[in-house]
Design a protein around this motif. Structure first.
Motif, PDB file in Angstrom:
ATOM      1  N   ASP A 173      14.766  -1.176 -12.570  1.00  0.00           N
ATOM      2  CA  ASP A 173      14.684  -2.639 -12.668  1.00  0.00           C
ATOM      3  C   ASP A 173      14.918  -3.298 -11.310  1.00  0.00           C
ATOM      4  OD1 ASP A 173      14.128  -2.584 -15.384  1.00  0.00           O
ATOM      5  OD2 ASP A 173      16.261  -2.578 -15.930  1.00  0.00           O
ATOM      6  N   ALA A 174      15.901  -2.794 -10.576  1.00  0.00           N
ATOM      7  CA  ALA A 174      16.163  -3.346  -9.242  1.00  0.00           C
ATOM      8  C   ALA A 174      14.987  -3.077  -8.315  1.00  0.00           C
ATOM      9  CB  ALA A 174      17.443  -2.729  -8.670  1.00  0.00           C
ATOM     10  N   TRP A 175      14.370  -1.908  -8.464  1.00  0.00           N
ATOM     11  CA  TRP A 175      13.210  -1.570  -7.630  1.00  0.00           C
ATOM     12  C   TRP A 175      12.038  -2.495  -7.936  1.00  0.00           C
ATOM     13  CZ3 TRP A 175      12.891   1.054  -3.329  1.00  0.00           C
ATOM     14  CH2 TRP A 175      11.634   1.353  -2.826  1.00  0.00           C
ATOM     15  N   ARG A 176      11.788  -2.760  -9.218  1.00  0.00           N
ATOM     16  CA  ARG A 176      10.704  -3.675  -9.592  1.00  0.00           C
ATOM     17  C   ARG A 176      10.948  -5.063  -9.027  1.00  0.00           C
ATOM     18  NH1 ARG A 176      11.233  -1.386 -15.021  1.00  0.00           N
ATOM     19  NH2 ARG A 176       9.782   0.342 -15.104  1.00  0.00           N
ATOM     20  N   THR A 177      12.196  -5.514  -9.048  1.00  0.00           N
ATOM     21  CA  THR A 177      12.535  -6.814  -8.481  1.00  0.00           C
ATOM     22  C   THR A 177      12.255  -6.832  -6.981  1.00  0.00           C
ATOM     23  OG1 THR A 177      14.254  -7.080 -10.143  1.00  0.00           O
ATOM     24  CG2 THR A 177      14.382  -8.504  -8.216  1.00  0.00           C
ATOM     25  N   LEU A 178      12.642  -5.753  -6.315  1.00  0.00           N
ATOM     26  CA  LEU A 178      12.410  -5.645  -4.870  1.00  0.00           C
ATOM     27  C   LEU A 178      10.918  -5.691  -4.557  1.00  0.00           C
ATOM     28  CD1 LEU A 178      13.742  -4.928  -2.031  1.00  0.00           C
ATOM     29  CD2 LEU A 178      12.977  -2.616  -2.552  1.00  0.00           C
ATOM     30  N   VAL A 179      10.125  -4.921  -5.285  1.00  0.00           N
ATOM     31  CA  VAL A 179       8.674  -4.887  -5.062  1.00  0.00           C
ATOM     32  C   VAL A 179       8.071  -6.251  -5.412  1.00  0.00           C
ATOM     33  CG1 VAL A 179       6.508  -3.828  -5.792  1.00  0.00           C
ATOM     34  CG2 VAL A 179       8.499  -2.404  -5.343  1.00  0.00           C
ATOM     35  N   GLY A 180       8.579  -6.889  -6.465  1.00  0.00           N
ATOM     36  CA  GLY A 180       8.094  -8.214  -6.837  1.00  0.00           C
ATOM     37  C   GLY A 180       8.374  -9.251  -5.765  1.00  0.00           C
ATOM     38  N   ASP A 181       9.521  -9.120  -5.085  1.00  0.00           N
ATOM     39  CA  ASP A 181       9.843 -10.039  -3.991  1.00  0.00           C
ATOM     40  C   ASP A 181       8.939  -9.792  -2.792  1.00  0.00           C
ATOM     41  OD1 ASP A 181      11.845 -11.090  -5.529  1.00  0.00           O
ATOM     42  OD2 ASP A 181      13.476 -10.015  -4.505  1.00  0.00           O
ATOM     43  N   LEU A 182       8.608  -8.523  -2.575  1.00  0.00           N
ATOM     44  CA  LEU A 182       7.762  -8.169  -1.433  1.00  0.00           C
ATOM     45  C   LEU A 182       6.331  -8.649  -1.631  1.00  0.00           C
ATOM     46  CD1 LEU A 182       7.644  -6.630   1.259  1.00  0.00           C
ATOM     47  CD2 LEU A 182       6.973  -4.624  -0.043  1.00  0.00           C
ATOM     48  N   CYS A 183       5.806  -8.470  -2.836  1.00  0.00           N
ATOM     49  CA  CYS A 183       4.424  -8.848  -3.116  1.00  0.00           C
ATOM     50  C   CYS A 183       4.347  -9.431  -4.522  1.00  0.00           C
ATOM     51  CB  CYS A 183       3.495  -7.660  -2.962  1.00  0.00           C
ATOM     52  SG  CYS A 183       4.140  -6.115  -3.593  1.00  0.00           S
ATOM     53  N   GLN A 220      19.522   2.285   1.988  1.00  0.00           N
ATOM     54  CA  GLN A 220      19.694   1.325   0.892  1.00  0.00           C
ATOM     55  C   GLN A 220      18.523   1.409  -0.078  1.00  0.00           C
ATOM     56  OE1 GLN A 220      19.979  -2.256   3.202  1.00  0.00           O
ATOM     57  NE2 GLN A 220      22.217  -2.355   3.016  1.00  0.00           N
ATOM     58  N   LEU A 221      17.319   1.591   0.451  1.00  0.00           N
ATOM     59  CA  LEU A 221      16.146   1.707  -0.415  1.00  0.00           C
ATOM     60  C   LEU A 221      16.202   2.963  -1.265  1.00  0.00           C
ATOM     61  CD1 LEU A 221      13.240   0.504   1.872  1.00  0.00           C
ATOM     62  CD2 LEU A 221      14.342  -0.722   0.028  1.00  0.00           C
ATOM     63  N   GLU A 222      16.703   4.057  -0.684  1.00  0.00           N
ATOM     64  CA  GLU A 222      16.833   5.298  -1.445  1.00  0.00           C
ATOM     65  C   GLU A 222      17.765   5.119  -2.632  1.00  0.00           C
ATOM     66  OE1 GLU A 222      18.147   8.057   1.537  1.00  0.00           O
ATOM     67  OE2 GLU A 222      16.148   8.944   1.678  1.00  0.00           O
ATOM     68  N   SER A 223      18.883   4.448  -2.413  1.00  0.00           N
ATOM     69  CA  SER A 223      19.818   4.244  -3.520  1.00  0.00           C
ATOM     70  C   SER A 223      19.273   3.227  -4.522  1.00  0.00           C
ATOM     71  CB  SER A 223      21.179   3.804  -2.990  1.00  0.00           C
ATOM     72  OG  SER A 223      21.068   2.562  -2.334  1.00  0.00           O
ATOM     73  N   LEU A 224      18.543   2.251  -4.039  1.00  0.00           N
ATOM     74  CA  LEU A 224      17.976   1.224  -4.911  1.00  0.00           C
ATOM     75  C   LEU A 224      16.862   1.775  -5.794  1.00  0.00           C
ATOM     76  CD1 LEU A 224      18.414  -1.819  -5.312  1.00  0.00           C
ATOM     77  CD2 LEU A 224      16.571  -2.224  -3.716  1.00  0.00           C
ATOM     78  N   ALA A 225      16.147   2.791  -5.323  1.00  0.00           N
ATOM     79  CA  ALA A 225      15.025   3.353  -6.078  1.00  0.00           C
ATOM     80  C   ALA A 225      15.489   4.000  -7.377  1.00  0.00           C
ATOM     81  CB  ALA A 225      14.265   4.365  -5.229  1.00  0.00           C
ATOM     82  N   GLY A 226      16.734   4.441  -7.432  1.00  0.00           N
ATOM     83  CA  GLY A 226      17.249   5.054  -8.652  1.00  0.00           C
ATOM     84  C   GLY A 226      17.304   4.082  -9.815  1.00  0.00           C
ATOM     85  N   ASP A 227      17.489   2.805  -9.537  1.00  0.00           N
ATOM     86  CA  ASP A 227      17.525   1.767 -10.572  1.00  0.00           C
ATOM     87  C   ASP A 227      16.142   1.124 -10.648  1.00  0.00           C
ATOM     88  OD1 ASP A 227      18.103  -0.245 -12.337  1.00  0.00           O
ATOM     89  OD2 ASP A 227      19.443  -1.339 -10.982  1.00  0.00           O
ATOM     90  N   LEU A 241       5.878   1.405   6.403  1.00  0.00           N
ATOM     91  CA  LEU A 241       7.020   1.280   5.503  1.00  0.00           C
ATOM     92  C   LEU A 241       8.244   0.753   6.236  1.00  0.00           C
ATOM     93  CD1 LEU A 241       6.765   4.548   3.379  1.00  0.00           C
ATOM     94  CD2 LEU A 241       6.146   2.245   2.690  1.00  0.00           C
ATOM     95  N   GLU A 242       8.462   1.218   7.460  1.00  0.00           N
ATOM     96  CA  GLU A 242       9.612   0.754   8.229  1.00  0.00           C
ATOM     97  C   GLU A 242       9.492  -0.736   8.566  1.00  0.00           C
ATOM     98  OE1 GLU A 242       9.755   3.461  11.500  1.00  0.00           O
ATOM     99  OE2 GLU A 242      10.742   5.026  10.307  1.00  0.00           O
ATOM    100  N   VAL A 243       8.285  -1.191   8.877  1.00  0.00           N
ATOM    101  CA  VAL A 243       8.077  -2.614   9.160  1.00  0.00           C
ATOM    102  C   VAL A 243       8.375  -3.441   7.905  1.00  0.00           C
ATOM    103  CG1 VAL A 243       6.304  -4.345   9.661  1.00  0.00           C
ATOM    104  CG2 VAL A 243       6.443  -2.270  11.038  1.00  0.00           C
ATOM    105  N   ASP A 244       7.861  -2.997   6.763  1.00  0.00           N
ATOM    106  CA  ASP A 244       8.117  -3.709   5.505  1.00  0.00           C
ATOM    107  C   ASP A 244       9.598  -3.680   5.152  1.00  0.00           C
ATOM    108  OD1 ASP A 244       5.440  -4.270   5.255  1.00  0.00           O
ATOM    109  OD2 ASP A 244       5.031  -2.626   3.856  1.00  0.00           O
ATOM    110  N   GLN A 253      -1.890  -7.802  -0.797  1.00  0.00           N
ATOM    111  CA  GLN A 253      -0.781  -7.778  -1.751  1.00  0.00           C
ATOM    112  C   GLN A 253      -0.922  -6.617  -2.729  1.00  0.00           C
ATOM    113  OE1 GLN A 253      -0.481 -11.546  -3.684  1.00  0.00           O
ATOM    114  NE2 GLN A 253       0.537 -12.514  -1.952  1.00  0.00           N
ATOM    115  N   GLU A 254      -2.142  -6.346  -3.165  1.00  0.00           N
ATOM    116  CA  GLU A 254      -2.372  -5.245  -4.098  1.00  0.00           C
ATOM    117  C   GLU A 254      -2.015  -3.904  -3.453  1.00  0.00           C
ATOM    118  OE1 GLU A 254      -3.321  -3.521  -7.672  1.00  0.00           O
ATOM    119  OE2 GLU A 254      -3.346  -5.665  -7.265  1.00  0.00           O
ATOM    120  N   ILE A 255      -2.403  -3.730  -2.195  1.00  0.00           N
ATOM    121  CA  ILE A 255      -2.086  -2.483  -1.500  1.00  0.00           C
ATOM    122  C   ILE A 255      -0.586  -2.351  -1.307  1.00  0.00           C
ATOM    123  CG2 ILE A 255      -2.288  -1.312   0.735  1.00  0.00           C
ATOM    124  CD1 ILE A 255      -5.215  -2.281   0.787  1.00  0.00           C
ATOM    125  N   LEU A 256       0.094  -3.436  -0.921  1.00  0.00           N
ATOM    126  CA  LEU A 256       1.550  -3.394  -0.758  1.00  0.00           C
ATOM    127  C   LEU A 256       2.238  -3.032  -2.072  1.00  0.00           C
ATOM    128  CD1 LEU A 256       2.575  -6.435   1.458  1.00  0.00           C
ATOM    129  CD2 LEU A 256       3.027  -4.036   1.892  1.00  0.00           C
TER     130      LEU A 256
END
Length: 126
Positions: A109-119, A100-107, A87-90, A40-43
């Motif tokens: 807060d949304a990126w932190r939420t995405l990463v929080g959901d992943l790990c 979609q990830l490229e556009s999401l990275a600009g925001d 990265l493609e598997v994740d 999880q830390e590495i992800l």
């Protein structure tokens, strides 16, 4: 990952002075030290770096490295996993496309939420 987690657990047991006859589960050990599993830390760190990289301008060397596709042949056998393949598997696991990830990275807060959901973070493990 297993070998790395085993090494970390051994180090934590040495730090906490847990001797051989004393038995403590790995999960209990992580709770005492408030550590995340190494996977999880590495992800979390990998996706944090990807978010930073995707926010950089298109001419940035690190951003161009995400799209680099080396030419040539590999040795026989199963190909090794690359950062891009991981990265493609994740990304598929998240249910998003790379665009979609490229556009999401600009925001951020949304990126932190995405990463929080992943790990999940340390606080949500209890």
């Amino acid at each position: 990952m297993n070998r790395l987690q085993t090494f970390i657990n051994g180090c934590l047991r040495i730090i906490l002075k847990i001797k051989w006859p004393e038995k403590i589960s790995n999960q209990e050990l992580r709770q005492q030290t408030r550590q995340m599993p190494v996977e999880q830390e590495i992800l979390r760190r990998r996706w944090g770096w990807v978010g930073q990289t995707l926010r950089k301008p298109g001419c940035s060397t690190t951003r161009r490295a995400l799209y680099w596709n080396p030419q040539g042949k590999r040795k026989r056998g199963r190909p090794r996993n690359t950062w891009r393949r991981d990265l493609e598997v994740d990304t598929k696991r998240l249910g998003h496309t790379w665009k979609q990830l490229e556009s999401l990275a600009g925001d951020r807060d949304a990126w932190r939420t995405l990463v929080g959901d992943l790990c999940p973070t340390r606080g949500s493990q209890a």
